[in-house]
Design an enzyme around this catalytic site. Structure first.
Site, PDB file in Angstrom:
ATOM      1  N   GLU A   1       0.687  -1.343   0.362  1.00  0.00           N
ATOM      2  CA  GLU A   1       0.063  -0.362   0.150  1.00  0.00           C
ATOM      3  C   GLU A   1       0.951   1.805   0.148  1.00  0.00           C
ATOM      4  O   GLU A   1       0.957   1.850   1.293  1.00  0.00           O
ATOM      5  CB  GLU A   1      -0.677  -0.317   1.398  1.00  0.00           C
ATOM      6  CG  GLU A   1      -1.834  -1.314   1.379  1.00  0.00           C
ATOM      7  CD  GLU A   1      -2.756  -1.176   2.411  1.00  0.00           C
ATOM      8  OE1 GLU A   1      -3.775  -1.573   2.699  1.00  0.00           O
ATOM      9  OE2 GLU A   1      -2.205  -0.235   3.560  1.00  0.00           O
ATOM     10  N   PRO A   2       1.748   1.866  -1.336  1.00  0.00           N
ATOM     11  CA  PRO A   2       2.270   2.478  -1.240  1.00  0.00           C
ATOM     12  C   PRO A   2       1.544   4.105  -1.121  1.00  0.00           C
ATOM     13  O   PRO A   2       0.867   3.724  -2.075  1.00  0.00           O
ATOM     14  CB  PRO A   2       3.634   2.226  -2.387  1.00  0.00           C
ATOM     15  CG  PRO A   2       2.734   1.308  -3.310  1.00  0.00           C
ATOM     16  CD  PRO A   2       1.663   0.827  -2.054  1.00  0.00           C
ATOM     17  N   GLY A   3       1.924   5.002  -0.552  1.00  0.00           N
ATOM     18  CA  GLY A   3       1.346   5.821  -0.797  1.00  0.00           C
ATOM     19  C   GLY A   3       1.975   6.954  -0.943  1.00  0.00           C
ATOM     20  O   GLY A   3       1.861   8.051  -1.742  1.00  0.00           O
TER      21      GLY A   3
ATOM     22  N   TYR B   1       4.882  18.597  12.803  1.00  0.00           N
ATOM     23  CA  TYR B   1       6.650  17.405  12.252  1.00  0.00           C
ATOM     24  C   TYR B   1       7.650  17.655  12.220  1.00  0.00           C
ATOM     25  O   TYR B   1       8.625  17.392  12.235  1.00  0.00           O
ATOM     26  CB  TYR B   1       6.355  16.174  11.516  1.00  0.00           C
ATOM     27  CG  TYR B   1       4.777  15.564  10.967  1.00  0.00           C
ATOM     28  CD1 TYR B   1       4.318  15.081  11.815  1.00  0.00           C
ATOM     29  CD2 TYR B   1       4.473  15.556   9.804  1.00  0.00           C
ATOM     30  CE1 TYR B   1       3.151  14.140  11.777  1.00  0.00           C
ATOM     31  CE2 TYR B   1       2.869  15.250   8.902  1.00  0.00           C
ATOM     32  CZ  TYR B   1       2.447  14.474  10.404  1.00  0.00           C
ATOM     33  OH  TYR B   1       1.382  13.637   9.793  1.00  0.00           O
TER      34      TYR B   1
ATOM     35  N   CYS C   1      -1.845  33.090  11.546  1.00  0.00           N
ATOM     36  CA  CYS C   1      -1.496  33.927  12.616  1.00  0.00           C
ATOM     37  C   CYS C   1      -1.714  33.112  13.540  1.00  0.00           C
ATOM     38  O   CYS C   1      -2.319  32.926  15.167  1.00  0.00           O
ATOM     39  CB  CYS C   1      -3.318  34.468  12.775  1.00  0.00           C
ATOM     40  SG  CYS C   1      -3.478  35.422  12.000  1.00  0.00           S
TER      41      CYS C   1
HETATM   42  N1  LLP Z   1      -1.904   1.557   4.769  1.00  0.00           N
HETATM   43  C1  LLP Z   1      -1.670   1.987   6.299  1.00  0.00           C
HETATM   44  C2  LLP Z   1      -2.214   1.266   6.385  1.00  0.00           C
HETATM   45  C3  LLP Z   1      -0.829   3.832   6.404  1.00  0.00           C
HETATM   46  O1  LLP Z   1      -1.784   3.786   7.623  1.00  0.00           O
HETATM   47  C4  LLP Z   1      -0.753   4.094   5.768  1.00  0.00           C
HETATM   48  C5  LLP Z   1      -0.066   5.511   6.076  1.00  0.00           C
HETATM   49  C6  LLP Z   1      -0.086   3.764   4.233  1.00  0.00           C
HETATM   50  C7  LLP Z   1      -0.577   2.513   3.412  1.00  0.00           C
HETATM   51  C8  LLP Z   1      -0.069   5.183   3.737  1.00  0.00           C
HETATM   52  O2  LLP Z   1       2.095   4.470   3.526  1.00  0.00           O
HETATM   53  P1  LLP Z   1       3.241   5.558   2.726  1.00  0.00           P
HETATM   54  O3  LLP Z   1       3.216   4.791   1.541  1.00  0.00           O
HETATM   55  O4  LLP Z   1       2.090   6.878   2.966  1.00  0.00           O
HETATM   56  O5  LLP Z   1       4.262   5.959   3.546  1.00  0.00           O
HETATM   57  N2  LLP Z   1       0.630  12.250   7.759  1.00  0.00           N
HETATM   58  C9  LLP Z   1       1.861  11.693   8.218  1.00  0.00           C
HETATM   59  C10 LLP Z   1       1.867  10.500   7.376  1.00  0.00           C
HETATM   60  C11 LLP Z   1       0.678   9.012   7.516  1.00  0.00           C
HETATM   61  C12 LLP Z   1       0.662   8.230   7.154  1.00  0.00           C
HETATM   62  C13 LLP Z   1      -0.374   6.943   7.489  1.00  0.00           C
HETATM   63  N3  LLP Z   1       0.040   5.929   7.018  1.00  0.00           N
HETATM   64  C14 LLP Z   1       3.054  12.784   7.085  1.00  0.00           C
HETATM   65  O6  LLP Z   1       2.632  13.799   6.556  1.00  0.00           O
HETATM   66  O7  LLP Z   1       3.908  12.214   7.377  1.00  0.00           O
END
Ligand code: LLP
Length: 441
Positions: free
Chosen positions: A294-296, A338, A365
Site C-alpha cells: 500500500e504505497p502512498g 512534524y 496568525c
Molecule cells: N497503509 C496504511 C494502513 C497506512 O496507515 C499508511 C499510512 C499507508 C498505507 C501509506 O503509507 P506511505 O506509503 O504513504 O508511507 N501524515 C503523515 C503520514 C501518515 C501516514 C499514515 N499511514 C505525514 O505527513 O508524514
C-alpha cells in the site's frame, strides 16, 4: 541525472515540472497552487505493479494509499493503471466510487470506522475491510447478515516492528491504537472471533509498520513475523490465510538528508520483501500468500510541488530573515506538525546562486506557521515565485481552512499541458455550510 526527475530548469532559468514552466502555471492558475506530474505518478504505480508481476508471478496487488492525496483524478489514474486503492474513511471511499473505481479493488482501513462508513463499504461491495476491533467485527457481521452476504475481511496485526526513516526497532508489544499485537495473543483471539462469524470471511492479515522508511530489511522482517503467525494459525486454528497485506511506507526525497532513489531502488524494496515471503512460505511449508502493498507517499510525494508568491519580507537584524508566502500551514501543516524539512527554490530564478538562508513563513496568525527554516535561496523579492518540493503527499490531503484561508487548487501536468484536478475554493465555499440561527439575525 536521476531518471525519475520531474523537475528541470529551462533556458529562461525557470523551474519546470513534467515539462510545464512554473512561471506559466502561475500566470494561468495563480498561487498558492499544488502541481502534480502525471507521468511520475503513473511510473511509480507501474514500478510496483511490474515488480509484483515479474518477481511474484502477479500473485498480488498494489494499492495506492489514497490518504496521501485523494481526489477523483488520482483514483482515475489508479484505475487506468489497473491497481487497487486503500481508503480510510467514508469520504475517501465516496470519492473513489464517484471516480468509477471498481469497489472490488478497494480495501477499507480505519481503527474506528463509523457505522455509516461500514454501511457504505458493505453496500458498495468493497473487496476487503481490514478489521481493527472486536466491536467492528460484530457490527460488520451483523451488517453482512442483514444483507445476506459474506464480507471478506483482513485483520490488522502488530508484528512488533516499527520503522522510522533510517532505522527500525523491534518491540515485543506495540503500543498503538492500530491493530492487534501478535506477541500477546490478541491477534489470535480476534482471529478466532472472526472465524466464528457466519457472515465474515477471514482472508488474511495486514500490517503497516510506519512511513518514510528507507530500511528495506524492515519490510522483510515484518513479513517474517506475520508469516510466522500465519503458520501458527494454520496449526492452532486450522486456518489458512490467503492474503498478506504489508502496508505502505517506502521513503522519498525531501531534502539533502534523504537519498534520491531510482525506480530500481523501489523495485528492490519489493524484491527484498518478496524474497522474505517466499523463504518463509518454504520454511513453514505453506502456500505463498497473495501479497498486497500500500504505497502512498512514494507514488505521489515527489510528483508534486507547491507554488507560492513571495509577499512580505522581514529581516530581524542579527537574528533571521522571514520570507512570507501566500500559503502556509493551511496547505502544508507538515512543518508545524512534524518539523518536516522541505527543499525550496525560486521558480522564476531557479538558475541563480543561493546567497542567503531564510525562514519561509506562512500567512496564518500563528508563529509556528512555517514551511521551512534555514532555507538557502537567492535574495528573494516580493513577487518571486517560491516552489516547495516533494509536497505531493500529505499536503493537500491534510490541508484545512484555518483562518478561513482557501485551500489551493491542484493541477495535473501531462506532457507540458496542465489542467485542474481540484478547482480553487471560493469564499462562498467557505461559508457554504454556515448557518445563522433566526434569533441572531
Ligand atoms: N497503509 C496504511 C494502513 C497506512 O496507515 C499508511 C499510512 C499507508 C498505507 C501509506 O503509507 P506511505 O506509503 O504513504 O508511507 N501524515 C503523515 C503520514 C501518515 C501516514 C499514515 N499511514 C505525514 O505527513 O508524514
Amino acid at each position: 541525472m536521476n531518471e525519475r526527475a520531474t523537475l528541470k530548469i529551462n533556458a529562461d532559468g525557470h523551474l519546470t515540472i513534467g515539462g510545464a514552466d512554473a512561471v506559466d502555471l502561475v500566470k494561468q492558475f495563480g498561487t498558492p497552487l499544488y502541481v502534480f506530474d502525471e507521468a511520475h505518478i503513473r511510473n511509480m504505480m507501474r514500478v510496483y505493479k511490474n515488480t509484483i508481476d515479474s518477481e511474484y508471478n502477479g500473485n498480488g496487488q498494489v494499492l495506492y494509499a489514497s490518504k496521501a492525496f485523494s481526489c477523483m483524478a488520482v483514483y482515475a489514474i489508479a484505475r487506468q493503471e489497473n491497481i487497487g486503492v486503500d481508503v480510510v474513511s467514508g469520504g475517501e471511499l465516496y470519492t473513489a466510487l464517484k471516480a468509477g473505481f471498481d469497489p472490488q479493488k478497494i480495501y477499507m482501513h480505519g481503527n474506528n470506522k463509523l457505522l455509516s462508513e461500514l454501511e457504505l463499504a458493505v453496500d458498495s461491495k468493497v473487496g476487503y475491510i481490514v478489521v481493527d476491533s472486536f466491536r467492528e467485527a460484530d457490527i460488520l457481521d451483523e451488517l453482512a447478515s442483514r444483507r445476506n452476504i459474506k464480507q471478506n475481511v483482513l485483520i490488522r496485526v502488530n508484528p512488533g516492528v516499527e520503522a522510522h526513516t533510517h532505522a527500525f526497532v523491534q518491540t515485543a508489544r506495540t503500543d498503538s491504537k492500530f491493530g492487534f499485537s501478535i506477541s500477546d495473543g490478541a491477534a489470535e483471539e480476534i482471529s478466532l472471533h472472526i472465524l466464528s462469524k457466519k457472515n465474515l470471511c477471514l482472508k488474511g492479515y495486514h500490517c503497516h509498520i510506519g512511513s518514510q522508511i528507507f530500511e528495506k530489511q524492515s519490510f522483510a522482517l515484518a513479513a517474517d513475523k506475520v508469516m510466522d503467525f500465519m503458520a501458527e494459525m494454520k496449526i492452532k486454528l486450522s486456518f489458512t490465510a490467503e492474503v498478506l497485506n504489508i502496508g505502505g511506507g517506502f521513503g522519498i526525497w525531501y531534502n539533502e538528508e534523504d537519498p534520491k532513489l531510482k525506480y530500481a531502488d523501489y523495485a528492490e524494496y519489493l524484491k527484498v520483501l518478496i524474497q522474505a515471503v517466499k523463504n518463509k512460505a518454504k520454511e513453514h511449508a505453506i502456500k505463498e500468500p497473495y501479497l498486497v502493498i500500500e504505497p502512498g507517499r512514494s507514488i505521489v510525494g515527489e510528483a508534486g510541488i507547491t507554488l507560492y508568491t513571495v509577499g512580505a519580507i522581514k529581516e530581524i537584524q542579527g537574528i533571521k530573515k522571514y520570507v512570507a508566502v501566500d500559503g502556509g500551514m493551511f496547505d502544508n501543516p507538515r512543518y508545524a506538525l512534524y518539523q518536516s524539512k522541505y527543499s525550496v527554490l525560486l521558480a522564476n530564478r531557479a538558475d541563480e546562486k543561493c546567497t542567503e538562508k531564510v525562514t519561509i513563513a506562512g500567512k496564518c496568525c500563528e508563529s509556528g506557521d512555517l514551511i521551512a527554516v534555514d532555507a538557502a535561496l537567492p535574495k528573494a523579492e516580493s513577487g518571486d515565485i517560491l516552489a516547495v518540493l516533494s509536497t505531493g503527499a500529505y499536503n493537500y490531503s491534510m490541508a484545512s481552512n484555518y483562518n478561513r484561508n482557501l485551500i489551493p487548487a491542484a493541477v495535473l501536468v501531462k506532457e507540458g499541458k496542465s489542467e485542474y484536478i481540484v478547482k480553487p475554493q471560493t469564499y462562498d465555499d467557505i461559508i457554504r455550510n454556515d448557518a445563522v440561527p433566526e434569533y441572531l439575525k
